[in-house]
Design a protein around this motif. Structure first.
Motif, PDB file in Angstrom:
ATOM      1  N   GLN A   1      35.144  95.201  44.554  1.00  0.00           N
ATOM      2  CA  GLN A   1      34.935  94.073  43.651  1.00  0.00           C
ATOM      3  C   GLN A   1      34.657  92.779  44.407  1.00  0.00           C
ATOM      4  OE1 GLN A   1      37.544  94.211  39.985  1.00  0.00           O
ATOM      5  NE2 GLN A   1      38.468  95.846  41.218  1.00  0.00           N
ATOM      6  N   LEU A   2      35.328  92.566  45.534  1.00  0.00           N
ATOM      7  CA  LEU A   2      35.075  91.364  46.331  1.00  0.00           C
ATOM      8  C   LEU A   2      33.663  91.395  46.905  1.00  0.00           C
ATOM      9  CD1 LEU A   2      36.351  88.722  47.302  1.00  0.00           C
ATOM     10  CD2 LEU A   2      37.024  89.940  49.383  1.00  0.00           C
ATOM     11  N   ALA A   3      33.222  92.556  47.378  1.00  0.00           N
ATOM     12  CA  ALA A   3      31.859  92.688  47.918  1.00  0.00           C
ATOM     13  C   ALA A   3      30.826  92.329  46.856  1.00  0.00           C
ATOM     14  CB  ALA A   3      31.629  94.116  48.415  1.00  0.00           C
ATOM     15  N   GLU A   4      31.063  92.768  45.634  1.00  0.00           N
ATOM     16  CA  GLU A   4      30.129  92.466  44.555  1.00  0.00           C
ATOM     17  C   GLU A   4      30.082  90.966  44.262  1.00  0.00           C
ATOM     18  OE1 GLU A   4      29.381  93.805  39.950  1.00  0.00           O
ATOM     19  OE2 GLU A   4      30.457  95.156  41.284  1.00  0.00           O
ATOM     20  N   LEU A   5      31.226  90.317  44.290  1.00  0.00           N
ATOM     21  CA  LEU A   5      31.277  88.884  44.010  1.00  0.00           C
ATOM     22  C   LEU A   5      30.680  88.037  45.139  1.00  0.00           C
ATOM     23  CD1 LEU A   5      34.831  88.653  42.461  1.00  0.00           C
ATOM     24  CD2 LEU A   5      32.684  88.176  41.285  1.00  0.00           C
ATOM     25  N   LEU A   6      30.973  88.412  46.386  1.00  0.00           N
ATOM     26  CA  LEU A   6      30.530  87.610  47.526  1.00  0.00           C
ATOM     27  C   LEU A   6      29.134  87.975  48.019  1.00  0.00           C
ATOM     28  CD1 LEU A   6      33.775  87.540  49.713  1.00  0.00           C
ATOM     29  CD2 LEU A   6      32.967  85.807  48.088  1.00  0.00           C
ATOM     30  N   GLY A   7      28.705  89.194  47.729  1.00  0.00           N
ATOM     31  CA  GLY A   7      27.424  89.654  48.262  1.00  0.00           C
ATOM     32  C   GLY A   7      27.492  89.972  49.741  1.00  0.00           C
ATOM     33  N   ARG A   8      28.699  90.236  50.238  1.00  0.00           N
ATOM     34  CA  ARG A   8      28.918  90.592  51.646  1.00  0.00           C
ATOM     35  C   ARG A   8      29.813  91.824  51.704  1.00  0.00           C
ATOM     36  NH1 ARG A   8      30.049  84.834  51.813  1.00  0.00           N
ATOM     37  NH2 ARG A   8      28.335  83.775  52.849  1.00  0.00           N
ATOM     38  N   THR A   9      29.629  92.631  52.735  1.00  0.00           N
ATOM     39  CA  THR A   9      30.440  93.833  52.910  1.00  0.00           C
ATOM     40  C   THR A   9      31.729  93.485  53.644  1.00  0.00           C
ATOM     41  OG1 THR A   9      28.448  95.164  53.044  1.00  0.00           O
ATOM     42  CG2 THR A   9      30.472  96.163  53.852  1.00  0.00           C
ATOM     43  N   PRO A  10      32.889  93.803  53.070  1.00  0.00           N
ATOM     44  CA  PRO A  10      34.156  93.549  53.758  1.00  0.00           C
ATOM     45  C   PRO A  10      34.256  94.337  55.063  1.00  0.00           C
ATOM     46  CG  PRO A  10      34.542  93.931  51.437  1.00  0.00           C
ATOM     47  CD  PRO A  10      33.107  94.287  51.706  1.00  0.00           C
ATOM     48  N   GLU A  11      34.863  93.708  56.053  1.00  0.00           N
ATOM     49  CA  GLU A  11      35.090  94.335  57.363  1.00  0.00           C
ATOM     50  C   GLU A  11      36.309  95.243  57.331  1.00  0.00           C
ATOM     51  OE1 GLU A  11      34.332  93.480  61.105  1.00  0.00           O
ATOM     52  OE2 GLU A  11      32.378  93.448  60.159  1.00  0.00           O
ATOM     53  N   SER A  12      37.417  94.705  56.834  1.00  0.00           N
ATOM     54  CA  SER A  12      38.666  95.456  56.862  1.00  0.00           C
ATOM     55  C   SER A  12      39.666  94.860  55.881  1.00  0.00           C
ATOM     56  CB  SER A  12      39.273  95.432  58.274  1.00  0.00           C
ATOM     57  OG  SER A  12      39.599  94.100  58.632  1.00  0.00           O
TER      58      SER A  12
END
Length: 109
Positions: A38-49
């Motif tokens: 969900q965070l990736a969708e909101l930020l448009g960035r792939t989480p690292e960890s």
């Protein structure tokens, strides 16, 4: 009586919904995946960890690290930690950036 005259077999039943107040996202791994997705969708960035996860009532609080600015060399890239709150169904209630740092930075404690 032919087979076309027989009623269709009943479709498989869906699992019963959980009782009210029962957490659907019952384990840390599922909560972590939901927070990252969900965070990736909101930020448009792939989480690292994921650097932290804890149970908060019936929901979860998850700290997710995201690269905000890629640089060369990689050790100078800027990362941020986002604190994500999920409800008992694993849905995002809110998020906030709690920290920003360069990848090569070490915390002094």
């Amino acid at each position: 009586m032919s087979t076309s005259d027989l009623p269709d077999p009943a479709p498989p039943s869906a699992p019963a919904p959980p009782a009210a107040g029962t957490p659907v996202v019952g384990d840390a791994v599922a909560a972590m995946r939901n927070a990252r997705t969900q965070l990736a969708e909101l930020l448009g960035r792939t989480p690292e960890s994921v650097s932290a996860i804890s149970r908060e009532g019936t929901g979860w609080q998850v700290d997710v690290e995201v690269v905000e600015l890629e640089r060369i060399p990689d050790s100078t890239s800027v990362l941020a930690v986002y604190r994500v709150r999920l409800d008992s169904d694993g849905l995002l209630l809110g998020y906030a950036r709690s920290r920003r740092y360069t990848r090569g930075q070490v915390d002094r404690q």
